[in-house]
Design a protein around this motif. Sequence first.
Motif, mmCIF file in Angstrom:
data_model
loop_
_atom_site.group_PDB
_atom_site.id
_atom_site.type_symbol
_atom_site.label_atom_id
_atom_site.label_comp_id
_atom_site.label_asym_id
_atom_site.label_seq_id
_atom_site.Cartn_x
_atom_site.Cartn_y
_atom_site.Cartn_z
ATOM 1 N N UNK A 237 0.808 -1.228 0.000
ATOM 2 C CA UNK A 237 0.000 0.000 0.000
ATOM 3 C C UNK A 237 0.832 1.266 0.000
ATOM 4 N N UNK A 238 2.106 1.156 -0.377
ATOM 5 C CA UNK A 238 2.958 2.353 -0.453
ATOM 6 C C UNK A 238 2.856 2.972 -1.848
ATOM 7 N N UNK A 239 3.421 4.167 -2.005
ATOM 8 C CA UNK A 239 3.375 4.845 -3.320
ATOM 9 C C UNK A 239 4.764 4.943 -3.912
ATOM 10 N N UNK A 240 4.820 4.863 -5.240
ATOM 11 C CA UNK A 240 6.091 5.098 -5.928
ATOM 12 C C UNK A 240 6.023 6.473 -6.574
ATOM 13 N N UNK A 241 7.065 7.280 -6.321
ATOM 14 C CA UNK A 241 7.139 8.588 -6.991
ATOM 15 C C UNK A 241 8.319 8.571 -7.958
ATOM 16 N N UNK A 242 8.088 9.099 -9.159
ATOM 17 C CA UNK A 242 9.157 9.073 -10.159
ATOM 18 C C UNK A 242 9.871 10.418 -10.217
ATOM 19 N N UNK A 243 11.188 10.348 -10.066
ATOM 20 C CA UNK A 243 12.030 11.548 -10.158
ATOM 21 C C UNK A 243 12.346 11.787 -11.624
ATOM 22 N N UNK B 266 20.995 15.904 -8.508
ATOM 23 C CA UNK B 266 20.802 16.043 -7.056
ATOM 24 C C UNK B 266 19.526 16.854 -6.792
ATOM 25 N N UNK B 267 19.362 17.942 -7.524
ATOM 26 C CA UNK B 267 18.179 18.792 -7.323
ATOM 27 C C UNK B 267 16.898 18.028 -7.647
ATOM 28 N N UNK B 268 16.928 17.243 -8.750
ATOM 29 C CA UNK B 268 15.716 16.506 -9.152
ATOM 30 C C UNK B 268 15.323 15.503 -8.067
ATOM 31 N N UNK B 269 16.320 14.840 -7.465
ATOM 32 C CA UNK B 269 16.015 13.873 -6.410
ATOM 33 C C UNK B 269 15.453 14.595 -5.190
ATOM 34 N N UNK B 270 16.152 15.641 -4.760
ATOM 35 C CA UNK B 270 15.778 16.284 -3.504
ATOM 36 C C UNK B 270 14.405 16.965 -3.589
ATOM 37 N N UNK B 271 14.018 17.367 -4.815
ATOM 38 C CA UNK B 271 12.691 17.976 -5.001
ATOM 39 C C UNK B 271 11.565 17.019 -4.617
ATOM 40 N N UNK B 272 11.809 15.701 -4.779
ATOM 41 C CA UNK B 272 10.732 14.730 -4.537
ATOM 42 C C UNK B 272 10.704 14.196 -3.105
ATOM 43 N N UNK B 273 11.718 14.550 -2.312
ATOM 44 C CA UNK B 273 11.802 14.000 -0.956
ATOM 45 C C UNK B 273 10.794 14.706 -0.043
ATOM 46 N N UNK B 274 10.031 13.899 0.698
ATOM 47 C CA UNK B 274 9.100 14.466 1.683
ATOM 48 C C UNK B 274 9.285 13.717 3.003
ATOM 49 N N UNK B 275 8.494 14.075 3.984
ATOM 50 C CA UNK B 275 8.611 13.382 5.280
ATOM 51 C C UNK B 275 8.096 11.942 5.174
ATOM 52 N N UNK B 276 7.429 11.586 4.063
ATOM 53 C CA UNK B 276 6.948 10.212 3.887
ATOM 54 C C UNK B 276 7.934 9.329 3.115
ATOM 55 N N UNK B 277 9.026 9.926 2.630
ATOM 56 C CA UNK B 277 9.959 9.137 1.808
ATOM 57 C C UNK B 277 10.685 8.111 2.678
ATOM 58 N N UNK B 278 10.652 6.837 2.246
ATOM 59 C CA UNK B 278 11.307 5.768 3.006
ATOM 60 C C UNK B 278 12.544 5.223 2.309
ATOM 61 N N UNK B 279 12.506 5.220 0.971
ATOM 62 C CA UNK B 279 13.587 4.555 0.234
ATOM 63 C C UNK B 279 13.769 5.215 -1.123
ATOM 64 N N UNK B 280 15.032 5.310 -1.526
ATOM 65 C CA UNK B 280 15.335 5.725 -2.905
ATOM 66 C C UNK B 280 16.019 4.564 -3.612
ATOM 67 N N UNK B 281 15.477 4.179 -4.771
ATOM 68 C CA UNK B 281 16.178 3.232 -5.649
ATOM 69 C C UNK B 281 16.822 4.080 -6.737
#
Length: 402
Positions: free
Chosen positions: A126-132, A145-160
Motif C-alpha cells: 500500500x505504499x506509493x512510488x514517486x518518479x524523479x 541532485x536537485x531533481x532527487x531532492x525535489x521529490x523528498x518528503x517526510x513520507x519518503x522511506x527509500x530511494x532506488x
Amino acid sequence: MNLDKPAVDPSLFPLDPNVTFLNHGSFGSCPLAVLEHQQEIRNRIERQPVHFYQRELEPLLDEARASLAAFVGCPSEGLVYVTNATEGINTVLHSLEFNPGDELLVSNHEYNACRNAIHFAAERNGANVKTIQIPFPIESEQEVVDAVMREVTSNTRLLLIDHVTSQTGMILPIRRIIDQLADRSIDTLVDGAHAPGMLPLNIDSLGATYYTGNCHKWICAPKAAAFLYTRSDKRDSIRPLTISHGANSPRTDRTRFLLEFGWKGTRDQSAALTLPYCIEYMDSLISGGWSAIMEYNRKLALAGRAAIQQELWIEPPCPDEMIGSLASIPLPDSKLEEPYHSLRYLDYWQKPLIEKHHIEVPVITWPSHPKRVVRISAQVYNSLSQYKKLGKVLKKLKESEE
Ligand SMILES: Cc1ncc(COP(=O)(O)O)c(C=O)c1O
C-alpha cells in the motif's frame, strides 16, 4: 593512450570477428581463459559432487567473496552472491516492509525490470512510488541532485537509484545524494548493475544502505555472477528470495545473513567462483591493470561519442564527467507512427545495423516514442574505428529518411 587499436587482443574473447560489437553494456563477453577456468571448476564439481557441495563450496565461496569485496571496497561479511542485479534489487525490496502512505522514489532512468520490482513491492504494502524526472540531455550533476531532492518528503522511506543509468549511460552523483538522504534517515538502494569494473568503487565509503552490482558486465565474469552488499545495521532484516537451510541452522560460527545467502538450494555457483581468477586475469591483460582498463574504456567511450556526434551534428547530451564506458547519443525521431515492437530488435534501425552492417548496438526509445538514443559501450577489445563506422552508418540511415 592509443585508441586506434584495441587495448587487448580481441581474440582473447570468444567474440564473432565479423560483428562490430558495441553492446558490452547489455551482455558483455567473457574472456576465453576465464571460461576455461569456469569449466575446470565445473569439472571439479562433477568429479566428486558431494565432497564439493558439502565440504569445499563454502570456503571457496568465502575466498571468492573476499576477493570481490576487496575489489569493490566493502567488508566481505556484508557481501553475498546473487545471480544478477535484478535479483539483488528484488531481494531487498522483498525483505522490506512499508506502510500505506510511505513513498518510494525511483528515477525515470531506472531499468524497466527494477522499476517493475519497486512498483510490485509498493503495491503489496500500500505504499506509493514517486518518479524523479532527471533530464537528458543534462548540463550538470547538480541537476540530478536537485531533481532527487525535489521529490523528498517526510513520507519518503527509500530511494532506488542507478549508479550508472541503463538507457542513457550516465554516472549519477550518488555519493552526494546518499549523504543528503542519510541526513533525513532515508535509505538508499543502489542499482550498480554497470558500476563494478567500470568505475573505481568503494562501496563502504559511499554509505548506501544496500548496493547490488553485476560482475558479468564490466568485470567480464561469466554470466550469473552478481552481488548484494548490505550495511551492517540492516543485515538481520535482509533475507534471500529462496528460504533454505540457513533459516534454522544451529551454526553459530557465521551470521544468519551469510548462512542464508550461502545456500539457496543446489545451483551452479561456478560463475561466482571464477571471480578471484577473473579479477586477476583482467588486471594482468594491460599494463596499469584495472585502472588502465577503466581509463581506456572511458576515453574510448568519449572519443566514440564525439565521432558519432560529429556525423550527426549533435551536441554532447551530458558532461564528460558523467561518462564511464557507456554513452548515449540522441538520434533523429523515429519515423514510425506507433512505437516499434519486435522480439529481435529494440528499434527498426537495428535491423539494417545488424543485418546489413553487422553492428551490434542498441537503439533505444527514450524517454518515449518517437524520441530515441543510440547507446555505445567501450570495452578493451573495441577501438575507435568501430565508432567511426557506426557514425557513418547512422548518418546514412538519417539521410535516407530526410
Ligand atoms: C541499471 C540496470 N539495472 C539492472 C540491470 C539488470 O541486470 P541483470 O539482467 O544482470 O539483472 C541492468 C541491465 O542492463 C541495468 O542496466
